[in-house]
Design an enzyme around this catalytic site. Structure first.
Site, PDB file in Angstrom:
ATOM      1  N   ARG A 167      28.756  31.421  31.318  1.00 19.28           N
ATOM      2  CA  ARG A 167      28.090  30.940  32.544  1.00 19.28           C
ATOM      3  C   ARG A 167      27.400  29.606  32.305  1.00 19.28           C
ATOM      4  O   ARG A 167      26.985  28.955  33.264  1.00 19.28           O
ATOM      5  CB  ARG A 167      27.052  31.974  33.006  1.00 19.28           C
ATOM      6  N   PRO A 177      46.886  42.058  33.561  1.00 23.58           N
ATOM      7  CA  PRO A 177      47.129  43.389  32.991  1.00 23.58           C
ATOM      8  C   PRO A 177      47.111  44.444  34.089  1.00 23.58           C
ATOM      9  O   PRO A 177      46.335  44.354  35.032  1.00 23.58           O
ATOM     10  CB  PRO A 177      45.929  43.617  32.057  1.00 23.58           C
ATOM     11  N   PHE A 235      31.891  45.909  37.630  1.00 27.11           N
ATOM     12  CA  PHE A 235      31.390  47.284  37.759  1.00 27.11           C
ATOM     13  C   PHE A 235      31.668  47.720  39.188  1.00 27.11           C
ATOM     14  O   PHE A 235      31.655  46.905  40.102  1.00 27.11           O
ATOM     15  CB  PHE A 235      29.890  47.373  37.432  1.00 27.11           C
ATOM     16  N   LEU A 238      40.947  44.190  25.448  1.00 30.03           N
ATOM     17  CA  LEU A 238      42.196  43.447  25.593  1.00 30.03           C
ATOM     18  C   LEU A 238      42.110  42.068  24.953  1.00 30.03           C
ATOM     19  O   LEU A 238      43.107  41.562  24.425  1.00 30.03           O
ATOM     20  CB  LEU A 238      42.564  43.330  27.074  1.00 30.03           C
ATOM     21  N   THR A 266      36.413  42.428  21.912  1.00 25.32           N
ATOM     22  CA  THR A 266      36.552  43.787  22.469  1.00 25.32           C
ATOM     23  C   THR A 266      37.897  43.928  23.186  1.00 25.32           C
ATOM     24  O   THR A 266      38.532  42.934  23.557  1.00 25.32           O
ATOM     25  CB  THR A 266      35.444  44.091  23.513  1.00 25.32           C
ATOM     26  N   TYR A 270      44.258  42.978  41.867  1.00 27.92           N
ATOM     27  CA  TYR A 270      43.561  43.022  43.161  1.00 27.92           C
ATOM     28  C   TYR A 270      43.230  41.619  43.662  1.00 27.92           C
ATOM     29  O   TYR A 270      42.635  41.461  44.719  1.00 27.92           O
ATOM     30  CB  TYR A 270      42.388  43.987  43.172  1.00 27.92           C
TER      31      TYR A 270
END
Ligand code: HXC
Ligand code: NAP
Length: 295
Positions: A84, A205, A114, A37, A35, A164
């Site tokens: 995981r 990115p 999210f 990137l 999916t 971030y």
């Protein structure tokens, strides 16, 4: 008078930045390569001759990756894998090795995210994002690193980060903390494994909208009415720009770059004025009622 022209558009997708065949004979293992990137990065490696292993959970994502990568003429293998689970990762690498030999490049692209105010975040929501984004990146790196140490072969890891990691991410405390961990892990592993020939870098990115973005993320983005004018570049990223950066970092031309985090965001994460914009609480940004008043 100087016009506000923004940063120039890149060459179109499909052009390669490195010489043809740069990755001939190399397999690239990319998590979440079906999916967005991850698929774009996988396509750039494929165009340069790599065989691709796409690893993720959902058959429909794996199928999409196989179709897009196969269309370039590259060899591609899809393996179901939940990053995981260390056993699931080991099985995926076993499969990759049996098909292509030990992959020479690992792209840790898979992540979870999210938007949610920190005070509303359940312990399991926190755990899930940190588990996929940080723990998954470490578990995949460990499996890949151990196999290369045992074989005595050089290799390259590219971790996909987020800016971030430095700034904090209001509304994304879990993902921002996990990405800060990924950046730090990049630096530790680059030093630990450099002597064994394993290069470890991170690629961040900026804003790269794409059709596979989850509804949670697109709803969050749709609160910004015009994304281009909010960027110093006056445009968002085009996926091939990330792919070119990833292939360069893992190529023979980037061998002396290790422990580095390369930001591809048109300077969007830098501070841009003496004072910040007015503070709007995350609950208000997300249209949520005051904490404690929800049923
Ligand atoms: C609050 C949420 C939530 C939401 C899930 N949870 N979505 N909490 N707001 N929107 C909580 C659940 O209630 C649950 O906690 C816990 O998270 C785990 O949820 P599951 O659905 O059981 O998890 P799982 O099936 O493992 O799926 C993981 C997932 C899912 C992260 C929730 O969205 C996913 O698979 N995402 C993969 C793709 C992705 O996230 N892509 C984004 C990458 S973009 P409780 O307490 O109820 O048990 C990115 C940077 C973008 O990283 C930057 C943009 C600017
Ligand atoms: P995306 O399309 O939602 O991709 C996430 C991928 O991760 C999916 O292919 C998913 O595949 C895989 N994945 C999630 N959980 C997994 C798990 N437990 N095990 C294995 N695979 C798992 O997101 P994207 O926008 O392309 O993001 C790619 C990377 O770029 C991420 O690291 C993200 O944090 C970073 N990033 C993106 C942006 C942006 O603007 N798009 C900005 C900053 C950083 P399955 O569902 O099949 O498992």
């Amino acid at each position: 008078m100087a016009e506000l022209i923004g940063l120039p558009a890149p060459p179109p997708a499909g052009e390669t930045a490195l010489r043809a065949g740069t990755f001939d004979g190399t397999a690239v293992f990319i998590t979440g390569g079906g999916t967005g990137l991850g698929k774009a990065v996988a396509l750039e490696f494929a165009r340069l001759g790599a065989a691709i292993v796409v690893a993720s959970r959902k058959p429909e994502h794996l199928a999409a990756g196989v179709e897009a990568i196969g269309a370039t003429g590259a060899r591609v293998e899809a393996v179901e894998c939940d990053i995981r689970e260390p056993e699931s990762i080991a099985a995926a690498f076993d499969r990759a090795e049996s098909v292509f030999g030990l992959p020479g490049v690992l792209v840790n692209n898979a992540a979870a995210n999210f938007p949610v105010p920190a005070e509303d975040m359940s312990p399991n929501a926190w755990r899930t994002v940190v588990d996929i984004t940080l723990n998954g990146t470490f578990f995949c790196s460990r499996e890949f690193g151990r196999r290369h140490l045992a074989a005595g072969t050089p290799a390259s890891i590219v971790n996909i980060g987020a800016s971030y990691a430095w700034t904090g991410g209001p509304g994304f405390a879990h993902s921002a903390a996990a990405k800060a961990g990924v950046k730090n892990l990049t630096e530790s592993l680059a030093v630990e494994w450099g002597p064994y020939g394993i290069q470890v870098n991170s690629l961040v990115p900026g804003l790269f909208p794409h059709e596979d973005m989850t509804a949670d993320i697109t709803e969050n983005l749709s609160r910004t009415s015009d994304k281009d004018v909010c960027q110093p570049a006056l445009r968002v990223g085009q996926r091939q720009e990330l792919g070119w950066a990833a292939t360069f970092l893992a190529s023979p031309y980037g061998r002396f770059i290790s422990g580095h985090t390369l930001v591809v965001d048109g300077a969007n994460w830098q501070r841009r004025s003496l004072v910040n914009p007015p503070v709007v609480a995350i609950r208000d940004q997300m249209g949520r009622p005051p904490f404690g008043t929800e049923r």
